[in-house]
Every structure is written in C-alpha cells, then in structure tokens.
Design a protein around this motif. Sequence first.
Motif, short mmCIF file in Angstrom:
data_model
loop_
_atom_site.label_atom_id
_atom_site.label_comp_id
_atom_site.label_asym_id
_atom_site.label_seq_id
_atom_site.Cartn_x
_atom_site.Cartn_y
_atom_site.Cartn_z
N ILE A 1 -9.24 -17.36 -65.06
CA ILE A 1 -8.65 -17.89 -63.55
C ILE A 1 -9.43 -19.27 -63.58
O ILE A 1 -10.73 -19.46 -63.75
CB ILE A 1 -8.89 -17.27 -62.60
N ASN A 2 -8.65 -20.33 -63.00
CA ASN A 2 -9.61 -21.68 -62.81
C ASN A 2 -9.81 -21.63 -61.27
O ASN A 2 -9.09 -21.94 -60.32
CB ASN A 2 -8.40 -22.73 -62.89
N ILE A 3 -11.07 -21.58 -61.14
CA ILE A 3 -11.77 -21.66 -59.64
C ILE A 3 -12.97 -22.64 -59.65
O ILE A 3 -13.13 -23.45 -60.55
CB ILE A 3 -12.03 -20.25 -59.06
N TRP A 4 -13.84 -22.40 -58.78
CA TRP A 4 -14.97 -23.24 -58.65
C TRP A 4 -16.16 -22.56 -59.01
O TRP A 4 -16.47 -21.29 -58.68
CB TRP A 4 -15.06 -23.83 -57.16
N GLN A 5 -17.00 -23.26 -59.84
CA GLN A 5 -18.44 -22.61 -60.27
C GLN A 5 -19.35 -23.65 -59.67
O GLN A 5 -19.09 -24.70 -59.93
CB GLN A 5 -18.49 -22.08 -61.58
N GLY A 6 -20.66 -23.06 -59.32
CA GLY A 6 -21.56 -24.10 -58.75
C GLY A 6 -21.66 -23.99 -57.21
O GLY A 6 -21.10 -23.24 -56.71
N GLU B 1 -17.64 -24.19 -65.27
CA GLU B 1 -18.03 -23.12 -66.52
C GLU B 1 -16.57 -22.51 -67.37
O GLU B 1 -16.65 -22.16 -68.31
CB GLU B 1 -18.96 -22.00 -66.20
N ASP B 2 -15.65 -22.61 -66.35
CA ASP B 2 -14.25 -21.98 -66.77
C ASP B 2 -13.53 -22.96 -67.76
O ASP B 2 -12.48 -22.80 -67.97
CB ASP B 2 -13.28 -21.50 -65.44
N GLY B 3 -14.08 -24.34 -67.57
CA GLY B 3 -13.38 -25.29 -68.52
C GLY B 3 -12.65 -26.39 -67.63
O GLY B 3 -12.52 -27.67 -68.15
N TYR B 4 -12.49 -26.45 -66.23
CA TYR B 4 -11.96 -27.22 -65.34
C TYR B 4 -12.33 -27.56 -64.09
O TYR B 4 -12.74 -26.63 -63.50
CB TYR B 4 -10.19 -26.64 -65.35
N ALA B 5 -12.88 -28.82 -63.97
CA ALA B 5 -13.32 -29.13 -62.52
C ALA B 5 -12.12 -29.42 -61.39
O ALA B 5 -12.54 -29.51 -60.23
CB ALA B 5 -14.34 -30.37 -62.83
CA LIG Z 1 -12.64 -24.57 -62.54
#
Ligand SMILES: [Ca+2]
Length: 377
Positions: free
Chosen positions: A264-269, A278-282
């Motif tokens: 899933i594309n969510i927020w890391q950090g 870290e999931d590949g997408y900011a």
């Molecule tokens: Ca993301």
Amino acid sequence: IFLFNVFAAIFILVCTANSLETITSIFKLPPYVKNDKEDCGCNDSNRDKRGVEDAEVAEEPDLPLQKVSSDVTETKIENKFNFDKEIDNPNVKRFNQMKLIPKGEFTMGSNAKLTKDGEDPERRVFLDDFYMDVHETSNIEFAHFVKATNYVTEAEKFKNSFVLEMLISKETLSKITQQVASSPWWLPVDGADWLHPEGPDSNISKRLNHPVIHVSWNDAKSYCKWAGKRLPTEAEWEKAARGGLENRLFPWGNKLNPNGKYMINIWQGEFPKGNTAEDGYAATAPVDSFPPNKFGLFNTVGNVWEWVEDWYSTYHELERAHNPKGPKSGKVKVKKGGSYMCHKEFCYRYRCSARGENTPDSSSSNLGFRCAADTLP
Ligand SMILES: [Ca+2]
Ligand SMILES: [Ca+2]
C-alpha cells in the motif's frame, strides 16, 4: 584513604550519570509530534476554507522541501503539456476496466473505535451485483473525458486547490500567503489543478498512469456519468475494498506488511516533517502499483482518498440494510481509503472501514475517485 574516597566518589558519579542516560533513553518518547486531533487534517482541506488564516510559514518555511519526482519543477515549456497527442497514442496504457462484485452480505464498519469518524458499529449489509473500476481514475482516463467534453474542473474555476506543503516548489511556496489553521501543512495553491498538481510550475506528463487529483465530488460525478458509470455508494466501496474477506483491517488481511512486503502507498517517517517513502512513493503512485485484492482491485486503501456517493453521517441503521445509500441530504460527502499522507500515528485511515469527509466542491492533492456501475458500460 582520602584519595581512595575521592576516586570512589568520582566513579559512582560517572556510573550514575551513565545509568541515568540509559534510563532516560529507555523512557524516551517516540519521535512523533502529534497535532491536537491526531490526524492528517485531510478533512480540513475544504473549499469553504474553514479556518484558513494568514500563513507565517510562507515567508520562512521551516519544513524541508521535497520533490516528488523530477517533473515537479520542469520548465514552463514542458508545462504546456498537451494530452491530446498522448491519448491517441495506442502505446499509452488505459485503466478503464471494471470487475464484477458478486451480490451477497458482508460486515460493514468496525467495532474497534480507532477513529471518531463513525466507522462503528459493525453492521450486516446486503448488496446486489455491481461492477467496480479496477483502478483509481487515472490522469489518462480523465484526459479522455476532458478532451471529449471540454470539462472544466472546480479547481480550475476557483483557480486554486490544496497541496501538501512539502511537494510545492520554492518559487510557488514564496507566493503563498495563507494556510489551514488546524493543519498548516495544507496550503491553498493558486493554479493547482489536475493538470498542475503542485501548482503552475508542475505537470502530469510523466504521471498519466497516476490517479487524477484536485477533482471535487462534483467533478467525479460528471466524469462517471460521461463514462456510463456512477460513483459507488459507501457500502459498495467498502465491500469492493474488502475483497471478500470478513472483519479484516486491510484488503489482504490484518498485517500491514505481510512477510515484510509493502502492500500500500502510505507515509513512512515523521509526519508531516519528512516522508522516507520506503514503499517507493512520497506522493501518488501509478494506479496499478502494489498487488490487487481478491476482487482484482488495486489501491482501494492508500494512494489517494476516493469520493463515494453518500452524504456523511456518523449515524447508521443497525438493522440488516439492503443496498444502503446513506443519508438523504447533508453538507459533506464521504471519502474512503486514506492516502499517501496517512501514517498510523496521525491518520490511521488506510483501512477498509475508515472514512473521511469534505464539502462536494473541495479538492486536494490526495483526493481522487473511482466509478461503479450496475451493468458494464
Ligand atoms: Ca508512500
Ligand atoms: Ca485509494
């Protein structure tokens, strides 16, 4: 004896200092700086500009600027992106397929009380057969709609839309004088729209396969009607997202990263200071990223929030509902699934039952939609 005592005293002092440090580090608070509401402020990005005030941050931005991808700050010539050519190119991938969601009962909502958004309580819901878009509506599909109809989105009419601060170029940032009081990372950017996601100096030329953003509920309705489809109801969206699994947090189960895999594309950090991606997408990811659920649908939770048909209410009928359509009227519309801005500490809304709300003319850089239909168009 005196010297021995002095050395012993020094030794004890040093040991105590070290252990104090150890104890402090054990009890050190996690590096999260929560806002009052403990959320991403996604419900604050409304067109009526509730709580918008002068932005001190615009003059002295203290948050690190982060580029989403190289096309954010491309030259003005490239910003005159002409999608007419692209949509006639047979090599450009289309994303307009639908899947049948078979009729039957499912459990909607959650008893976990993870938010105050009205997810609870769990209730049994029966839905007839319907079809659901496999993907979030992509820029390429929206471009087909605009070319065919010359449709002008509400963000284009109002000449602005909300963008997450860290995605905005320095030049655009320097012109902004307002911010959302309760969620200062949301900035109203003049000239931000679906073709210019981070403002006038950005474009979608390398993001045709990304979800369309800066579209209002009214824009989404118009698109679905043109496509021979309609917006899903909240119940339809949630049943489709659950992929046939009962009482699970996510479309694939309860573990966020099964076997260490990003789903899933969510927020890391740390939100909103920095996204380690870290999931590949900011920011947004292509609509066919990450594995699909058991119904074959991609990115229902995460990536971008998705408008649904229903007016928002936290009251739900407890009796078994048959094709529920939500309240008859209201002021704000429901959105589902959370977005690339969601972080467990702030916005634990990248779950099947999670929900949010915005006024139907609102738009932002993390809000899109997908369509449903009773029969294939
Ligand atoms: Ca993301
Ligand atoms: Ca989504």
